[in-house]
Design a protein around this motif. Structure first.
Motif, PDB file in Angstrom:
ATOM      1  N   ALA A 181       0.746  -1.215   0.064  1.00  0.00           N
ATOM      2  CA  ALA A 181      -0.157  -0.156  -0.056  1.00  0.00           C
ATOM      3  C   ALA A 181       0.949   1.419  -0.003  1.00  0.00           C
TER       4      ALA A 181
ATOM      5  N   VAL B  97      -7.391   2.404   0.158  1.00  0.00           N
ATOM      6  CA  VAL B  97      -6.289   2.737   1.226  1.00  0.00           C
ATOM      7  C   VAL B  97      -6.444   3.794   1.857  1.00  0.00           C
TER       8      VAL B  97
ATOM      9  N   HIS C  15     -11.566   6.417   1.344  1.00  0.00           N
ATOM     10  CA  HIS C  15     -11.328   5.151   1.345  1.00  0.00           C
ATOM     11  C   HIS C  15     -12.456   4.269   2.113  1.00  0.00           C
TER      12      HIS C  15
ATOM     13  N   ARG D 280     -14.867   1.448   0.511  1.00  0.00           N
ATOM     14  CA  ARG D 280     -14.980   0.197   1.199  1.00  0.00           C
ATOM     15  C   ARG D 280     -16.592   0.015   1.337  1.00  0.00           C
TER      16      ARG D 280
ATOM     17  N   TYR E 172      -7.681  -3.994   0.708  1.00  0.00           N
ATOM     18  CA  TYR E 172      -8.266  -2.789   1.152  1.00  0.00           C
ATOM     19  C   TYR E 172      -9.572  -2.609   1.257  1.00  0.00           C
TER      20      TYR E 172
ATOM     21  N   ARG F 278     -12.364  -4.975   2.943  1.00  0.00           N
ATOM     22  CA  ARG F 278     -12.186  -4.919   4.369  1.00  0.00           C
ATOM     23  C   ARG F 278     -13.482  -5.041   5.151  1.00  0.00           C
TER      24      ARG F 278
END
Lengths: 294, 255
Positions: free
Chosen positions: A169, A185, B73, B77, B105, B108
């Motif tokens: 990452a 991220v 992010h 997600r 990522y 998650r």
């Protein structure tokens, strides 16, 4: 010849210190394009933590742990309170750079205030008695320790960056922070991790320099910080192996110039080296040509 | 219930009102197009939906949750994936790692994976790699898993971008000019691919496109943006015949 080999050994141990500091510069630059000028002072913090830890009689591993953990905490805090608010407000990069210089001056003067400007002798933990090595070359225990521990740190870092999820990452963020964010991220977390790792490495360098050259003072971070920055640029800023090589080159050049030419020329030639390398390869040895942002 | 509901979002940059009072409702499984002249604010809409910009007015509700002002992010997600107008892969990473990062990522939110996963870390690493490879296979990229992304030819980079966006297992996929730079044959292949993906992964797709033939053939509903405002909305047929659209954008070229 043995004189030359001797200087190579000395150059490597000095160079590995520069390389450790240079890694922090280059990693932070790679992630947020900031030259963190406070980084040299983080190294000073590491040296002082090591100093007090040794004087308190703590065992060596614990000393190193503290001397890496406390600077890591400093790095984390500085990023959080000084750089992050600027980033959130989309401040121009020059603002962050000036903040970094301010942070550096702050840490230096805080050091003077707390520890007084006088140099202190670093506790002699190891004998500096040279050990005879092949062909008349000598190496001391602090030098062995420095080289060994630096190698361990660099190998761990390389493995971390290459194989772990967070390491990948970090690479993704350095290549395209916006895209990384949009792939889930959390870049704030990645930036924090970067500061923690970079500062911990600088802290380790601080203790090692204390063991190697047993004299520490609050302004000790300025020159090594500058040289490590130069080393990072020589290697190609933002490129991790570049910082390692650049640091080694810098240490080697400095030692060889001191030994065979004159110590007064030491810094001039070391920085001259920077100019020559950048003239030939403006992006540094491992640097790629300028990236275009679209 | 709508999967995505955009209520009156507006954003200005300096004196420029880039998006003004934009509304949108996407039902699950819909495939909707966003068109408009250059600089109409299409990508800005995408940037607001993905959290990259904060709208100065209005709200974005995704899957029943107000996501206005949430970080990129986090929004990702929750299940919004996207591609970019100019390809933005992680150029120095391998094809496989590009997909793995998005999977690890963005994926998650699926805490069940974490809890019910058995075996060692190594095994789970292998599972992830296998999963990523199976995804690459869909895009015919599995043979190039070990290559550095920037070395792929253009068309494959475009496909990899979609693969990466899908690796986060989104519910809503935003495609920003997926056919840009493709020849007519590649565009047709892409069209089939998008249709297939939508069915296979029960996706809702919202796309920006300049290639009219693609938009008209693919989308059920089209929104037309001009100077940051929606000037028309409707089926491809309605859009094709809408005088305001013709005036603003399509000109004489509509066939």
């Amino acid at each position: 010849m043995s004189q030359f080999l001797q200087q190579i050994v000395n150059g490597l141990s000095l160079g590995s210190i520069y390389a450790l500091i240079a890694l922090g510069y280059t990693m932070v630059y790679g992630i947020i394009r900031l030259i963190n000028f406070a980084h040299g002072d983080i190294y000073m913090v590491g040296a002082f933590v090591g100093y007090f830890a040794f004087r308190a009689g703590l065992p060596l591993p614990l000393v190193f742990f503290l001397a890496m953990a406390v600077p890591a905490l400093f790095g984390l805090t500085i990023e959080f309170f000084a750089y992050r608010p600027l980033r959130k407000r989309n401040a121009p990069r020059i603002a962050a750079l000036i903040t970094a210089i301010g942070m550096s001056l702050f840490l230096e003067n805080l050091g003077i205030l707390i520890f007084s400007p006088d140099p202190r002798p670093f506790p002699r933990v190891f004998t500096n008695e040279p050990i005879y090595f092949a062909g008349g070359v000598t190496i001391s225990i602090p030098q062995i320790l420095t080289l060994a521990f630096t190698s361990v740190l660099m190998i761990s870092l390389t493995l971390f960056i290459r194989f772990t999820r967070t390491g990948k990452a970090m690479r993704a963020v350095s290549q395209d922070a916006e895209a990384a964010q949009l792939m889930g991220v959390n870049i704030d977390r990645i930036i924090s991790v970067t500061f923690v790792i970079g500062s911990a490495l600088a802290g380790a360098a601080g203790v090692m320099v204390g063991i190697l050259i047993p004299r520490i003072e609050p302004l000790m971070g300025i020159m090594p910080g500058l040289k490590a920055f130069v080393a990072a640029v020589i290697g190609g800023i933002g490129v991790i192996p570049g910082a390692m090589l650049g640091g080694m080159l810098m240490g080697m050049a400095e030692t060889l110039v001191t030994a065979f030419i004159s110590s007064t020329w030491r810094d001039a030639i070391a920085f001259g080296l920077l100019i020559v390398i950048l003239l030939i390869k403006p992006s540094g040895i491992f640097g790629s040509s300028s990236r275009t942002k679209v | 219930m709508a999967l995505l509901k955009v209520e009156d979002i507006s954003i200005s940059f300096g004196g420029l009102r880039a998006v003004s009072g934009f509304n949108l409702e996407l039902k699950p499984g819909e495939l909707v197009g966003l068109i408009g002249p250059n600089g109409a604010g299409k990508t800005t809409v995408f940037n607001i939906l993905t959290g990259f910009y904060q709208p100065q007015e209005g709200r974005v509700i995704f899957d029943g949750k107000d996501i206005t002002g949430l970080g990129c992010h986090k929004i990702n997600r929750l299940g919004i994936g996207r591609t970019f107008q100019n390809i933005r892969l992680f150029n120095e990473l391998t094809v496989l790692d590009n997909v793995k990062i998005a999977y690890q990522y963005a994926g998650r939110y699926s805490w069940r994976h974490t809890i019910f996963r058995t075996g060692s870390y190594r095994r789970s690493e292998k599972e992830i790699a296998d999963w990523a490879l199976s995804r690459l296979e869909i895009f015919n990229l599995d043979g190039k898993a070990g290559e550095i992304a920037k070395n792929l030819p253009y068309g494959e980079q475009r496909r990899l971008e979609i693969a990466r966006a899908l690796a986060g297992r989104p519910k809503l996929l935003l495609l920003d000019e997926p056919a840009a730079g493709m020849n007519p044959q590649e565009t047709m292949e892409l069209l089939e691919l998008i249709k297939w993906l939508r069915k296979e992964f029960s996706l809702t797709i919202f796309l920006i496109e300049h290639d009219m033939s693609l938009v008209m053939k693919l989308c059920e509903r089209i929104l037309v943006l001009d100077y940051g405002m929606t000037i028309a909305e409707g089926s491809p047929e309605e859009i094709r015949n809408n005088p305001r659209v013709i005036e603003a954008y399509l000109g004489e070229e509509v066939s």
